[in-house]
Design an enzyme around this catalytic site. Structure first.
Site, PDB file in Angstrom:
ATOM      1  N   ASN A   9       0.878  -1.357   0.055  1.00 12.91           N
ATOM      2  CA  ASN A   9       0.075   0.117  -0.105  1.00 12.91           C
ATOM      3  C   ASN A   9       0.804   1.368   0.109  1.00 12.91           C
ATOM      4  OD1 ASN A   9      -1.740   2.079   0.537  1.00 12.91           O
ATOM      5  ND2 ASN A   9      -2.260   1.327   2.590  1.00 12.91           N
ATOM      6  N   TRP A  10       1.071   1.852  -1.230  1.00 15.37           N
ATOM      7  CA  TRP A  10       1.997   2.912  -1.132  1.00 15.37           C
ATOM      8  C   TRP A  10       1.559   4.113  -0.365  1.00 15.37           C
ATOM      9  CZ3 TRP A  10       3.413   3.311  -7.029  1.00 15.37           C
ATOM     10  CH2 TRP A  10       4.288   2.152  -7.430  1.00 15.37           C
ATOM     11  N   LYS A  11      -0.035   4.273  -0.240  1.00 11.72           N
ATOM     12  CA  LYS A  11      -0.464   5.454   0.265  1.00 11.72           C
ATOM     13  C   LYS A  11      -0.257   6.587  -0.362  1.00 11.72           C
ATOM     14  CE  LYS A  11      -0.173   3.035   4.938  1.00 11.72           C
ATOM     15  NZ  LYS A  11      -0.209   3.125   6.230  1.00 11.72           N
ATOM     16  N   HIS A  94      -9.674   1.408   4.913  1.00 12.00           N
ATOM     17  CA  HIS A  94      -8.388   1.568   5.730  1.00 12.00           C
ATOM     18  C   HIS A  94      -8.655   2.459   6.766  1.00 12.00           C
ATOM     19  CE1 HIS A  94      -4.373   2.538   6.321  1.00 12.00           C
ATOM     20  NE2 HIS A  94      -4.039   1.549   5.680  1.00 12.00           N
ATOM     21  N   GLU A  96      -6.855   4.767   7.812  1.00 13.39           N
ATOM     22  CA  GLU A  96      -6.722   6.152   7.581  1.00 13.39           C
ATOM     23  C   GLU A  96      -7.739   6.745   6.925  1.00 13.39           C
ATOM     24  OE1 GLU A  96      -3.043   5.335   5.512  1.00 13.39           O
ATOM     25  OE2 GLU A  96      -2.237   4.919   7.428  1.00 13.39           O
ATOM     26  N   GLU A 165      -5.435  -4.745  10.583  1.00  9.62           N
ATOM     27  CA  GLU A 165      -4.424  -3.712  10.781  1.00  9.62           C
ATOM     28  C   GLU A 165      -4.560  -3.068  12.026  1.00  9.62           C
ATOM     29  OE1 GLU A 165      -2.383  -2.437   6.660  1.00  9.62           O
ATOM     30  OE2 GLU A 165      -4.223  -1.061   7.239  1.00  9.62           O
ATOM     31  N   GLY A 171       2.429   2.166  10.857  1.00 10.00           N
ATOM     32  CA  GLY A 171       3.464   3.396  10.691  1.00 10.00           C
ATOM     33  C   GLY A 171       3.888   3.804  11.765  1.00 10.00           C
ATOM     34  N   SER A 209       3.256  -2.184  10.103  1.00 12.99           N
ATOM     35  CA  SER A 209       4.882  -2.237  10.384  1.00 12.99           C
ATOM     36  C   SER A 209       5.293  -3.620  10.113  1.00 12.99           C
ATOM     37  CB  SER A 209       5.117  -1.807  12.085  1.00 12.99           C
ATOM     38  OG  SER A 209       4.798  -0.469  12.165  1.00 12.99           O
ATOM     39  N   GLY A 230       2.735  -1.098   4.406  1.00  9.19           N
ATOM     40  CA  GLY A 230       2.875   0.183   3.990  1.00  9.19           C
ATOM     41  C   GLY A 230       4.345   0.494   3.656  1.00  9.19           C
ATOM     42  N   GLY A 231       5.074   1.173   4.478  1.00  5.62           N
ATOM     43  CA  GLY A 231       6.443   1.888   4.458  1.00  5.62           C
ATOM     44  C   GLY A 231       7.284   0.787   3.803  1.00  5.62           C
TER      45      GLY A 231
HETATM   46  P1  13P Z   1       2.977   0.434   7.621  1.00  3.68           P
HETATM   47  O1  13P Z   1       3.639  -0.970   7.161  1.00  3.68           O
HETATM   48  O2  13P Z   1       3.613   1.578   7.170  1.00  3.68           O
HETATM   49  O3  13P Z   1       3.025   0.283   9.145  1.00  3.68           O
HETATM   50  O4  13P Z   1       1.592   0.720   6.918  1.00  3.68           O
HETATM   51  C1  13P Z   1       0.587  -0.687   7.325  1.00  3.68           C
HETATM   52  C2  13P Z   1      -0.658  -0.225   6.490  1.00  3.68           C
HETATM   53  O5  13P Z   1      -1.444   0.626   6.845  1.00  3.68           O
HETATM   54  C3  13P Z   1      -0.827  -0.840   5.148  1.00  3.68           C
HETATM   55  O6  13P Z   1      -1.953  -0.566   4.631  1.00  3.68           O
END
Ligand code: 13P
Length: 247
Positions: A9-11, A94, A96, A165, A171, A209, A230-231
């Protein structure tokens, strides 16, 4: 046994140049992966990423979809539009989106319906906040979030992917322990089994994470069928290492 699924997930990250470099580096190191691989990219980059992953082992994903089929909804992107760009997966709910855009369980369920109607697999995200975990409400929260999607989608539920999640792990560098993650996944699996005789085919992903160092242990849990990353999905060596852990 079903193959695991590793989705990035590049966000809201990337640029034309960075996307091209990242995908080329991923493809150079990917070989023939034993797991399924997907990238959920910002919608403005779908056309670019579609042409970069076309015919490769990487599937394309989007990060959100409108509850509406079409019309006067400024800024929204419909499931039919995603379908035109070869999108196979779309994230819905998600944390967010739930947190910053006030998405509700019922709205997320409609988004999942819209995706399924266009042959796109919704990756339904569920997870508790730190306050909810500390209050002992984790199970109640994730079951409520998933129940809304089950209720709205009936027998189609076997076509979804679910991502657990924990909000406090996103994050933050604070991963759920393998026991914490497996425990919630087992709860979600039981809920899906009660709703569908085909629940075993549903991928349950862990997100929060996940990185090159902790992926193998998480992915070895019986009810963890993959990861939503994510990251670490923004760095080709890290994402490739997670993919290798799922092989
Ligand atoms: P991180 O891997 O950066 O914690 O993000 C997880 C996430 O929200 C994937 O959708």
């Amino acid at each position: 046994m079903k193959k695991k699924l590793i989705a990035g997930n590049w966000k809201m990250n990337g640029s034309l140049a960075a996307n091209e470099a990242l995908i080329k580096n991923l493809l150079a190191g990917l070989g023939t992966p034993a797991c399924q691989v997907a990238l959920c990219v910002p919608s403005v980059y779908l056309a670019q990423c579609q042409s970069l992953v076309n015919g490769t082992a990487i599937d394309l994903g989007a990060q959100d979809v409108s509850q509406q089929p079409e019309g006067a909804f400024t800024g929204e992107v419909s499931s039919a539009m995603l379908q035109e760009f070869g999108v196979r997966y779309v994230l819905v709910g998600h944390s967010e989106r739930r947190q910053y855009h006030f998405e509700t369980d019922a709205g997320v369920a409609v988004k999942a319906q819209r995706a399924l109607a266009c042959g796109i697999t919704p990756i339904v995200c569920v997870g508790e906040t730190l306050a909810e975990r500390e209050a002992g409400r984790t199970e109640e929260v994730v079951k409520r979030q998933l129940a809304a999607v089950i209720h709205a989608n009936g027998h189609c539920i076997s076509e979804i992917v679910v991502a657990y999640e924990p909000v406090w792990a996103i994050g933050t560098g604070k991963t759920a322990s393998t026991e914490q993650a497996q425990q919630v996944h087992a709860v979600l699996r039981a809920q899906l089994k009660a709703a569908s005789p085909q629940a075993d085919r549903i991928h349950l992903l862990y997100g929060g994470s996940m990185n090159a160092a902790n992926a193998a242990q998480l992915l070895a849990q019986p009810d963890i069928d993959g990861g939503l990353v994510g990251g670490a999905s923004l760095k080709a060596p890290d994402f490739l290492s997670i993919i290798a852990s799922a092989n």
